[in-house]
Motif scaffolding. Sequence first.
Motif, PDB file in Angstrom:
ATOM      1  N   HIS A 146      48.016 -33.104  49.794  1.00 38.87           N
ATOM      2  CA  HIS A 146      48.840 -32.611  48.736  1.00 38.87           C
ATOM      3  C   HIS A 146      49.667 -31.603  49.291  1.00 38.87           C
ATOM      4  O   HIS A 146      50.789 -31.133  48.603  1.00 38.87           O
ATOM      5  N   LEU A 147      49.305 -30.811  50.360  1.00 36.32           N
ATOM      6  CA  LEU A 147      49.787 -29.686  50.812  1.00 36.32           C
ATOM      7  C   LEU A 147      49.735 -29.237  52.122  1.00 36.32           C
ATOM      8  O   LEU A 147      48.642 -29.562  52.723  1.00 36.32           O
ATOM      9  N   VAL A 148      50.686 -28.953  52.926  1.00 39.82           N
ATOM     10  CA  VAL A 148      50.377 -28.532  54.627  1.00 39.82           C
ATOM     11  C   VAL A 148      50.437 -27.211  54.476  1.00 39.82           C
ATOM     12  O   VAL A 148      51.713 -26.569  54.219  1.00 39.82           O
ATOM     13  N   ILE A 149      49.964 -26.240  55.005  1.00 39.07           N
ATOM     14  CA  ILE A 149      49.894 -24.773  55.073  1.00 39.07           C
ATOM     15  C   ILE A 149      49.978 -24.327  56.445  1.00 39.07           C
ATOM     16  O   ILE A 149      49.110 -24.679  57.132  1.00 39.07           O
ATOM     17  N   LEU A 150      50.960 -23.606  56.708  1.00 43.06           N
ATOM     18  CA  LEU A 150      51.316 -23.428  58.113  1.00 43.06           C
ATOM     19  C   LEU A 150      50.841 -21.835  58.363  1.00 43.06           C
ATOM     20  O   LEU A 150      51.358 -21.165  57.652  1.00 43.06           O
ATOM     21  N   ILE A 151      50.188 -21.310  59.418  1.00 36.25           N
ATOM     22  CA  ILE A 151      50.007 -20.052  59.686  1.00 36.25           C
ATOM     23  C   ILE A 151      50.433 -19.604  60.955  1.00 36.25           C
ATOM     24  O   ILE A 151      49.968 -19.966  62.028  1.00 36.25           O
ATOM     25  N   ASP A 152      51.816 -18.610  60.947  1.00 38.42           N
ATOM     26  CA  ASP A 152      52.315 -18.251  62.169  1.00 38.42           C
ATOM     27  C   ASP A 152      52.382 -19.417  63.165  1.00 38.42           C
ATOM     28  O   ASP A 152      52.968 -20.484  62.495  1.00 38.42           O
ATOM     29  N   PHE A 153      52.234 -18.991  64.376  1.00 36.35           N
ATOM     30  CA  PHE A 153      52.185 -19.973  65.484  1.00 36.35           C
ATOM     31  C   PHE A 153      53.312 -20.964  65.511  1.00 36.35           C
ATOM     32  O   PHE A 153      53.313 -22.086  65.360  1.00 36.35           O
ATOM     33  N   PRO A 154      54.635 -20.367  65.381  1.00 41.03           N
ATOM     34  CA  PRO A 154      55.864 -21.110  65.343  1.00 41.03           C
ATOM     35  C   PRO A 154      56.244 -21.985  66.158  1.00 41.03           C
ATOM     36  O   PRO A 154      56.626 -23.268  65.709  1.00 41.03           O
ATOM     37  N   ASP A 155      55.898 -22.057  67.449  1.00 36.35           N
ATOM     38  CA  ASP A 155      56.335 -22.990  68.485  1.00 36.35           C
ATOM     39  C   ASP A 155      55.932 -24.540  68.132  1.00 36.35           C
ATOM     40  O   ASP A 155      56.285 -25.534  68.300  1.00 36.35           O
ATOM     41  N   PHE A 200      53.946 -25.103  52.808  1.00 37.94           N
ATOM     42  CA  PHE A 200      53.530 -23.764  52.569  1.00 37.94           C
ATOM     43  C   PHE A 200      53.382 -23.003  53.806  1.00 37.94           C
ATOM     44  O   PHE A 200      52.684 -23.370  54.561  1.00 37.94           O
ATOM     45  N   TYR A 201      54.218 -21.877  53.999  1.00 40.02           N
ATOM     46  CA  TYR A 201      54.118 -21.098  55.050  1.00 40.02           C
ATOM     47  C   TYR A 201      53.476 -19.784  54.721  1.00 40.02           C
ATOM     48  O   TYR A 201      54.034 -19.137  53.973  1.00 40.02           O
ATOM     49  N   TYR A 202      52.270 -19.421  55.485  1.00 41.71           N
ATOM     50  CA  TYR A 202      51.594 -18.165  55.401  1.00 41.71           C
ATOM     51  C   TYR A 202      51.493 -17.262  56.773  1.00 41.71           C
ATOM     52  O   TYR A 202      51.363 -17.687  57.737  1.00 41.71           O
ATOM     53  N   ILE A 203      52.061 -16.187  56.462  1.00 42.86           N
ATOM     54  CA  ILE A 203      52.542 -15.300  57.685  1.00 42.86           C
ATOM     55  C   ILE A 203      53.577 -15.733  58.396  1.00 42.86           C
ATOM     56  O   ILE A 203      53.482 -16.653  59.261  1.00 42.86           O
ATOM     57  N   SER A 204      54.665 -14.897  57.967  1.00 45.06           N
ATOM     58  CA  SER A 204      56.044 -15.579  58.513  1.00 45.06           C
ATOM     59  C   SER A 204      56.090 -15.336  59.953  1.00 45.06           C
ATOM     60  O   SER A 204      55.760 -14.403  60.740  1.00 45.06           O
ATOM     61  N   ALA A 212      45.063 -12.367  50.628  1.00 50.70           N
ATOM     62  CA  ALA A 212      44.530 -14.213  50.899  1.00 50.70           C
ATOM     63  C   ALA A 212      44.787 -14.820  49.221  1.00 50.70           C
ATOM     64  O   ALA A 212      45.030 -15.948  49.269  1.00 50.70           O
ATOM     65  N   GLN A 213      44.179 -13.991  48.357  1.00 52.14           N
ATOM     66  CA  GLN A 213      44.011 -14.721  46.907  1.00 52.14           C
ATOM     67  C   GLN A 213      45.581 -14.697  46.585  1.00 52.14           C
ATOM     68  O   GLN A 213      45.610 -15.781  45.570  1.00 52.14           O
ATOM     69  N   ARG A 214      46.420 -13.838  46.712  1.00 48.49           N
ATOM     70  CA  ARG A 214      47.702 -13.837  46.134  1.00 48.49           C
ATOM     71  C   ARG A 214      48.475 -15.208  46.886  1.00 48.49           C
ATOM     72  O   ARG A 214      49.041 -15.793  46.276  1.00 48.49           O
ATOM     73  N   ALA A 215      48.050 -15.177  47.959  1.00 49.44           N
ATOM     74  CA  ALA A 215      48.756 -16.375  48.865  1.00 49.44           C
ATOM     75  C   ALA A 215      48.263 -17.769  48.288  1.00 49.44           C
ATOM     76  O   ALA A 215      49.009 -18.848  48.085  1.00 49.44           O
ATOM     77  N   ALA A 216      46.828 -17.907  48.009  1.00 44.32           N
ATOM     78  CA  ALA A 216      46.127 -19.075  47.531  1.00 44.32           C
ATOM     79  C   ALA A 216      46.660 -19.443  46.265  1.00 44.32           C
ATOM     80  O   ALA A 216      47.022 -20.516  45.979  1.00 44.32           O
ATOM     81  N   SER A 217      47.000 -18.652  45.385  1.00 49.38           N
ATOM     82  CA  SER A 217      47.660 -18.694  43.995  1.00 49.38           C
ATOM     83  C   SER A 217      49.181 -19.459  44.217  1.00 49.38           C
ATOM     84  O   SER A 217      49.457 -20.419  43.586  1.00 49.38           O
ATOM     85  N   MET A 218      49.855 -18.898  45.189  1.00 49.69           N
ATOM     86  CA  MET A 218      51.197 -19.670  45.523  1.00 49.69           C
ATOM     87  C   MET A 218      50.852 -20.811  45.892  1.00 49.69           C
ATOM     88  O   MET A 218      51.840 -21.887  45.716  1.00 49.69           O
ATOM     89  N   ALA A 219      50.124 -20.940  46.976  1.00 49.85           N
ATOM     90  CA  ALA A 219      49.784 -22.493  47.602  1.00 49.85           C
ATOM     91  C   ALA A 219      49.506 -23.475  46.548  1.00 49.85           C
ATOM     92  O   ALA A 219      49.944 -24.624  46.302  1.00 49.85           O
ATOM     93  N   LEU A 220      48.631 -23.037  45.832  1.00 49.57           N
ATOM     94  CA  LEU A 220      48.166 -24.206  44.790  1.00 49.57           C
ATOM     95  C   LEU A 220      49.246 -24.355  43.529  1.00 49.57           C
ATOM     96  O   LEU A 220      49.194 -25.445  43.033  1.00 49.57           O
ATOM     97  N   ASP A 221      49.936 -23.466  43.347  1.00 51.01           N
ATOM     98  CA  ASP A 221      51.019 -23.664  42.462  1.00 51.01           C
ATOM     99  C   ASP A 221      52.047 -24.866  42.732  1.00 51.01           C
ATOM    100  O   ASP A 221      52.766 -25.335  41.978  1.00 51.01           O
ATOM    101  N   LEU A 222      52.086 -24.950  44.392  1.00 48.27           N
ATOM    102  CA  LEU A 222      52.788 -26.344  44.671  1.00 48.27           C
ATOM    103  C   LEU A 222      52.379 -27.660  44.511  1.00 48.27           C
ATOM    104  O   LEU A 222      52.953 -28.342  44.730  1.00 48.27           O
ATOM    105  N   CYS A 223      50.779 -27.556  44.583  1.00 47.40           N
ATOM    106  CA  CYS A 223      50.359 -28.906  44.340  1.00 47.40           C
ATOM    107  C   CYS A 223      50.244 -29.626  43.121  1.00 47.40           C
ATOM    108  O   CYS A 223      50.385 -28.820  41.921  1.00 47.40           O
TER     109      CYS A 223
END
Length: 376
Positions: free
Chosen positions: A89-98, A115-119, A365-376
């Motif tokens: 339902h969602l792909v969450i990317l954490i930093d590690f851009p390459d 969803f990208y967490y930590i730009s 993390a809690q605020r980011a989780a809310s954002m992520a789940l809003d996309l699902c």
Amino acid sequence: MKRLRILVSAGEASGDLHGSRLVTALRTRNPWVHIDAMGGPQLRAAGAHLLVDYRDLALIGVREVFSKVRLFYRALRDLRRYLQRQRPHLVILIDFPDFNFLLGRMARSLGLKVFYYISPQVWAWRSGRIRSLKRFVDAMAVILPFEEAFYEQRGMTVRFVGHPLVDEVCGVEDAATCRRFLGVHQEPVICLLPGSRSGEIKTFLPILVKAAERVRQDFPSAEVVLPVAPGLDRHNVSAMLKGSSTPVRCVFQDTYRAIRASQVALAVSGTVTLEAALLGTPLVVVYKVSTVEYHVARHILRVPYIALPNLIVGRRVCPELLQHEAEPERLAQEAMLLLKHPERAAEQRHWFGRLADMLGKPGAAQRAASMALDLC
């Protein structure tokens, strides 16, 4: 409650840590969510099912670049097959851009939400990558206060959720208690922070140790502590310290107490400078690269500072010793200024307090989780 399947991709130790906090928050909000991941032990401990262990990628050195490329693309191939078969339902990317930019584009090509967490720090260099981000990211949670306006001005859906390190350091005891816990009885305490990668240790640990030796000429009672980053070979670190005339106490799995216990930290530029600032420990920042890399960086970097505390506050709060200035004598001089002139240390602590306010309250993390789940 909706049953969800989410893929989390973290390719470094810091991403593994912050990803584990995010997974815990996701599972708290939706106990029916199933998390698959590229990550490490922290994500596994949080309940994620590891498809790829990022340490298999990180163990390969520069000399084995072709093996590294093979491992990277094997991981991408395996994750692409996973995306095609499981369609999370969602792909969450954490930093590690390459790596994550490639994975994000794969997910978008399959019609999946991202969803990208930590730009990634595209605001510092390679700003052209923002166009790529906009094409495959549905929403992004950022952890530095200036990033929200930066990305909004470029048409991205973004929210500043606070910095996850605020949560990590908030439970650390006061300096006196930390010194007692570590068994440190002499003052001043000097903390050496040479980085978390083996290459950084080889480059910077000798510089920091020699600087500490020089400080002890003026402060003979000074005690020197070295928090050893997880994953580093203890025997290699100990071997590098054998030739030193200054006793260095290695601290394992207690970095934050070691930093808090110290009157001054000598730190290689990186996340640890922000950790030291949040812990209220005055610091001197050092960094050097090859001459070629330095001249290239001078032309592509778009920021006035390299130390995160200076960058966030927008002024030179702590000294930055770069390239030819990154030498033991110069580093020792700056450290002794902080030790001999308490008002200098107090000024740093004042700005570190301002910085802590800028980074938001606990709960990133809690605020980011809310954002992520809003996309699902």
